[in-house]
Scaffold this active site. Structure first.
Site, short mmCIF file in Angstrom:
data_model
loop_
_atom_site.label_atom_id
_atom_site.label_comp_id
_atom_site.label_asym_id
_atom_site.label_seq_id
_atom_site.Cartn_x
_atom_site.Cartn_y
_atom_site.Cartn_z
N HIS A 63 0.87 -1.13 -0.02
CA HIS A 63 0.00 0.22 0.15
C HIS A 63 0.85 1.23 -0.09
O HIS A 63 1.95 1.37 0.64
CB HIS A 63 -0.99 -0.06 1.24
CG HIS A 63 -2.18 -0.85 1.00
ND1 HIS A 63 -3.15 -0.98 2.15
CD2 HIS A 63 -2.28 -2.08 0.07
CE1 HIS A 63 -3.98 -1.98 1.67
NE2 HIS A 63 -3.50 -2.37 0.59
N TYR A 76 -9.45 4.75 7.58
CA TYR A 76 -9.78 5.06 9.06
C TYR A 76 -10.84 6.09 9.07
O TYR A 76 -10.48 7.18 8.76
CB TYR A 76 -8.63 5.72 9.51
CG TYR A 76 -7.49 4.32 9.88
CD1 TYR A 76 -6.72 4.21 8.82
CD2 TYR A 76 -7.25 4.03 11.21
CE1 TYR A 76 -5.66 3.05 8.98
CE2 TYR A 76 -6.28 3.04 11.31
CZ TYR A 76 -5.53 2.62 10.36
OH TYR A 76 -4.49 1.63 10.60
N PRO A 136 -5.10 -1.09 18.78
CA PRO A 136 -4.60 -1.38 17.32
C PRO A 136 -4.73 -0.27 16.57
O PRO A 136 -4.26 -0.45 15.13
CB PRO A 136 -5.73 -2.33 17.09
CG PRO A 136 -6.89 -2.15 17.86
CD PRO A 136 -6.13 -1.66 19.19
N LYS A 169 0.51 -1.00 15.33
CA LYS A 169 2.13 -1.13 15.89
C LYS A 169 2.48 -2.45 16.49
O LYS A 169 3.66 -2.79 16.54
CB LYS A 169 2.21 0.11 16.69
CG LYS A 169 2.44 1.44 16.21
CD LYS A 169 3.74 1.60 15.43
CE LYS A 169 3.81 2.36 14.46
NZ LYS A 169 3.29 1.99 13.05
N TYR A 212 3.58 5.69 11.05
CA TYR A 212 2.54 4.66 10.66
C TYR A 212 3.54 3.88 9.93
O TYR A 212 3.46 2.54 10.03
CB TYR A 212 1.43 5.18 9.72
CG TYR A 212 0.43 4.17 9.53
CD1 TYR A 212 -0.67 4.06 10.29
CD2 TYR A 212 0.61 3.29 8.62
CE1 TYR A 212 -1.73 3.36 10.15
CE2 TYR A 212 -0.43 2.38 8.25
CZ TYR A 212 -1.57 2.26 9.02
OH TYR A 212 -2.55 1.27 8.91
C1 PHB Z 1 -5.99 -4.98 10.40
O1 PHB Z 1 -5.74 -5.30 9.01
O2 PHB Z 1 -6.21 -6.14 11.00
C2 PHB Z 1 -5.53 -3.92 10.93
C3 PHB Z 1 -4.94 -2.90 10.18
C4 PHB Z 1 -4.72 -1.78 10.64
C5 PHB Z 1 -4.85 -1.36 12.08
C6 PHB Z 1 -5.58 -2.43 12.79
C7 PHB Z 1 -5.71 -3.53 12.24
O3 PHB Z 1 -4.66 -0.33 12.59
#
Ligand code: PHB
Length: 392
Positions: free
Chosen positions: A72, A202, A292, A296, A386
């Protein structure tokens, strides 16, 4: 049994440590209380920082990752019915990878076993002993196939997760825990449906945060902010889809599909300081967990074992103890930056319902999102955290 480094736990931290040690000619034995199948199939975090993918490739365990991981360029922040792309590739020339932790575990187990590595699955009653001073021999005791076993080692690496035996084995008074519990949880589903975007969204919404992630072109991983004590029985598949659709309204259309898995993830920050006592070293979730939102968890575990493997290498090659002495301080510098970022993402994106400052906080969060999406400096700050802060 005898080995140089006894490793408790066959998660990403324990397996990667064993792999890195092997590359430096150092022996280890891993013990794990779950079965191999369980470790390989447990769906966990899916996002990998740029340097972690690089490390897997450079150390010879990245073949499948190169073929199957989704690369990505960045992420989307959605608020006020609009999605704003933060393009990490453009901003900082880095990518992130979608490759589930269970795939990393699967690849590492296969590689370690092929190289003759020792992993004992389904052990019971694990305990760690005699790691305090320089006198005794650090020892791991457990039962395997009904028989009491012992591994004598030079060092013990506690990579057994937040609920493992390693952290509680540190002597009382030798360490401190720093804790923060958040007033919400995540309800997550895995579904047979195409993700709404090529990259992660997000989404900040007045009904709560939602995250639109994926595991493949036809496989979505989707999350909803819910109450911390939410009863999953109250969430039928239809209700989950309705709520996800509402929180993505005006941003992207959402296709529905068969729900393959559903669960609730707690939201907590925790750090153990120091991450070591005598010849017992903690790495990964046994020492720290993050909410989450910052993606990280696995990445911090990988950073810990990279530092720890180098410290062991210096010790066994040159009797140089400096790296072991500074392991905790070195690891914690990165851990706290990961904590800071995970907390920051969490507080920016989650709705706090009710309370004296709810109105103010909503306006402040929207201003923060608007600022991050609109300012190159702020976008770069998010991007570098990130996609992974530099490693030395
Ligand atoms: C996930 O794809 O499980 C995932 C991705 C990003 C996050 C949390 C979980 O911040």
């Amino acid at each position: 049994m005898r080995t140089q480094v006894g490793i408790v736990g066959a998660g990403p931290a324990g397996l990667m440590l064993s792999h890195l040690l092997h590359l430096s000619g150092i022996e280890s034995i891993i013990i794990e209380d779950r079965s191999r199948e369980y470790c390989e199939n447990r769906i966990r975090a899916g996002l990998m920082e740029h340097w972690v993918a690089q490390m897997l490739i450079e150390t010879g365990v990245g073949e499948r990752l190169k073929r199957e991981a989704m690369v990505h360029d960045g992420i989307f922040l959605a608020f006020n019915n609009e999605a704003h792309k933060l393009d990490f590739a453009k901003l900082i020339d880095k990518h992130v990878y979608i490759y589930d932790q269970k795939e990393v575990v699967t690849d590492l187990i296969a590689h370690r076993l092929k190289q003759g590595g020792q992993i004992r699955f389904e052990v019971e009653g694990t305990s760690v002993h005699d790691f305090a001073g320089n006198g005794g021999k650090p020892t791991i005791r457990f039962k395997h196939q009904g028989k009491a076993q012992e591994i004598e080692c030079d060092f013990i690496a506690g990579c057994d997760g937040f609920h493992g035996v390693s952290r509680p084995s540190l002597p009382v008074g030798s360490w401190q825990g720093y804790d923060r519990v958040y007033p919400f949880g995540w309800l997550g589903i895995l579904s047979e449906s195409p993700p709404p975007e090529k990259e992660l969204i997000y989404a900040y919404h007045e009904r709560g945060f939602a995250l639109f992630s994926m595991r493949g072109a036809e496989l979505s991983r989707l999350y909803l902010q819910v109450a911390p004590d939410e009863d999953i029985e109250q969430w039928s598949d239809d209700r989950v889809w309705d709520e996800l659709t509402t929180r993505l309204q005006g941003v992207r259309p959402l296709k529905r599909g068969k729900v393959l898995q559903k669960g609730i993830t707690p939201m907590r920050s925790y750090v153990t300081e120091p991450m070591q006592y005598g010849r017992l070293f903690l790495a990964g979730d046994s020492a720290h967990i993050v909410p989450p939102t910052g993606a990280k968890g696995m990445n911090l575990a990988m950073a810990d074992v990279r530092v720890l493997a180098r410290a062991f290498e210096a010790f066994f090659r040159k009797h140089d103890t400096a790296g072991l002495e500074t392991y905790s301080a070195t690891a914690l510098r990165r851990v706290w930056k990961g904590q800071r970022f995970s907390w920051w993402m969490t507080q920016m994106l989650h709705r706090v319902h009710g309370g004296e400052y709810a109105g103010f906080d909503t306006k402040r969060q929207l201003a923060e999102l608007d600022y991050v999406a609109g300012s190159e400096a702020a976008s770069i700050s998010l991007a570098e955290n990130y996609a992974g802060l530099p490693i030395d």
